[in-house]
Design an enzyme around this catalytic site. Sequence first.
Site, PDB file in Angstrom:
ATOM      1  N   ASN A   1      54.825  -0.099  33.798  1.00  0.00           N
ATOM      2  CA  ASN A   1      55.120  -0.601  32.465  1.00  0.00           C
ATOM      3  C   ASN A   1      56.418  -0.059  31.893  1.00  0.00           C
ATOM      4  O   ASN A   1      56.987  -0.662  30.977  1.00  0.00           O
ATOM      5  CB  ASN A   1      53.959  -0.275  31.516  1.00  0.00           C
ATOM      6  CG  ASN A   1      53.579   1.192  31.538  1.00  0.00           C
ATOM      7  OD1 ASN A   1      53.327   1.759  32.600  1.00  0.00           O
ATOM      8  ND2 ASN A   1      53.521   1.814  30.380  1.00  0.00           N
TER       9      ASN A   1
ATOM     10  N   GLN B   1      50.976  -5.254  33.278  1.00  0.00           N
ATOM     11  CA  GLN B   1      52.372  -5.667  33.104  1.00  0.00           C
ATOM     12  C   GLN B   1      52.756  -6.830  34.009  1.00  0.00           C
ATOM     13  O   GLN B   1      53.662  -7.600  33.691  1.00  0.00           O
ATOM     14  CB  GLN B   1      53.316  -4.487  33.377  1.00  0.00           C
ATOM     15  CG  GLN B   1      53.357  -3.462  32.273  1.00  0.00           C
ATOM     16  CD  GLN B   1      53.930  -3.997  30.972  1.00  0.00           C
ATOM     17  OE1 GLN B   1      54.758  -4.899  30.954  1.00  0.00           O
ATOM     18  NE2 GLN B   1      53.466  -3.463  29.856  1.00  0.00           N
TER      19      GLN B   1
ATOM     20  N   HIS C   1      47.910 -10.104  25.776  1.00  0.00           N
ATOM     21  CA  HIS C   1      49.076 -10.008  24.898  1.00  0.00           C
ATOM     22  C   HIS C   1      50.362  -9.624  25.632  1.00  0.00           C
ATOM     23  O   HIS C   1      51.426  -9.578  25.019  1.00  0.00           O
ATOM     24  CB  HIS C   1      48.801  -9.038  23.737  1.00  0.00           C
ATOM     25  CG  HIS C   1      48.853  -7.587  24.095  1.00  0.00           C
ATOM     26  ND1 HIS C   1      49.873  -6.755  23.697  1.00  0.00           N
ATOM     27  CD2 HIS C   1      47.996  -6.806  24.796  1.00  0.00           C
ATOM     28  CE1 HIS C   1      49.656  -5.529  24.125  1.00  0.00           C
ATOM     29  NE2 HIS C   1      48.513  -5.531  24.793  1.00  0.00           N
TER      30      HIS C   1
ATOM     31  N   CYS D   1      51.753   2.743  23.918  1.00  0.00           N
ATOM     32  CA  CYS D   1      50.545   3.550  23.738  1.00  0.00           C
ATOM     33  C   CYS D   1      50.858   5.038  23.601  1.00  0.00           C
ATOM     34  O   CYS D   1      50.014   5.814  23.175  1.00  0.00           O
ATOM     35  CB  CYS D   1      49.587   3.327  24.910  1.00  0.00           C
ATOM     36  SG  CYS D   1      49.049   1.614  25.054  1.00  0.00           S
TER      37      CYS D   1
END
Length: 383
Positions: free
Chosen positions: A151, A179, A201, A324
């Site tokens: 990611n 990802q 998302h 995150c």
Amino acid sequence: MFVYADNAATTRVSDAVLSAMLPYFTKHYGNPSSTYPLGQDASAALIRARETIAACLGCLPSELTFTSGGSEADNQILRSAAAWGRQHGRTHLIASAIEHHAVLNTLEDLKARGFTVTLLPVGPDGVVDPADLKAALTPTTALVSIMLANNETGAIQPIRQLADLAHAAGALFHTDAVQATGHLPIDLKNNPVDFLSASAHKFHGPKGNGILFARRGFELTSLIFGGAQERGKRAGTENVPGIVGMAAALQEACDHMAENARRMEEARDTLQKSLSALDGTRVHAGTMPRLPGHLNMAFEGVSAEALLPVLGMAGICVSSGSACASGSPDPSHVLLAMGCTPDEARSSIRFSLGDDITLEQVHFIVETVTREVARLRKLHQQA
């Protein structure tokens, strides 16, 4: 000008996806567990969505469980595989040092519950060496978990080779494809992974919706208890509008994957070449196969903490790594694992371009970053 270049954090719900979702908030709002026609309309929508996603991923609809996102899917997969391992005398778990914290923190919890954990190193290119996995495998290994694409750097891992090694040792294999899904072709019928996790998302679907793939024949351990939804493996009334939107988004992404990849790669390569002309820059995993929109660069002498706000004020949305982990004072664990110093990791910016990126926007990023890096370096020298 406004440029959103943080698509690895989240993406905009596409117009087609929003249109697909809206009727399930209003006209077809029934509970899919209800037996009357309104509820069965919703149930039919879930069936269609599951079939659509299965066709996109090359798996059986019955092999899919809908979750709240990638983190929940990662948790359920790791805990299910650990439970399977304990039943079979296998209490050793393996992952890479660059996994998402949904994997790493779950492994820490399992470690406290009596499992042993090995984190594989990566080279400066950000890729796991299959030889390291082969050396780490033992007769007690239950699961190997290696992400499909990172990611932060976008580096693509040799999943097929790694999964084959895990299976040769009798272990299960999971790939966190959060990802990669919607950006790389995935064909689970011809891929040896046992488990896969994804999140809507990241490919223009709605937040709060995820996909858990578990190969037919493996029984998942439930995390949420209650009703019999999702074949009894994930209780709670299904998020019908979100699941419908997730299916529409994945179908749209798969239908346009090749053309979107070409557009993002062209923009990414132009951005990389232009910014690399600056002194004191380094591209992380720049020589490796990467996700088409990912570019992670270090700007020597400039902290991301200082650069990100000024870019934001200029209208450019980028990040220093995983959303995150935002707010953490610690440098990126991914870049540290690749051999970067803490200062170099703290000076790194992740650009994750979307499929709507234009060359005009790329030139704006180059112009703005070049100006602000020079200004911040000058201020640093004067301090």
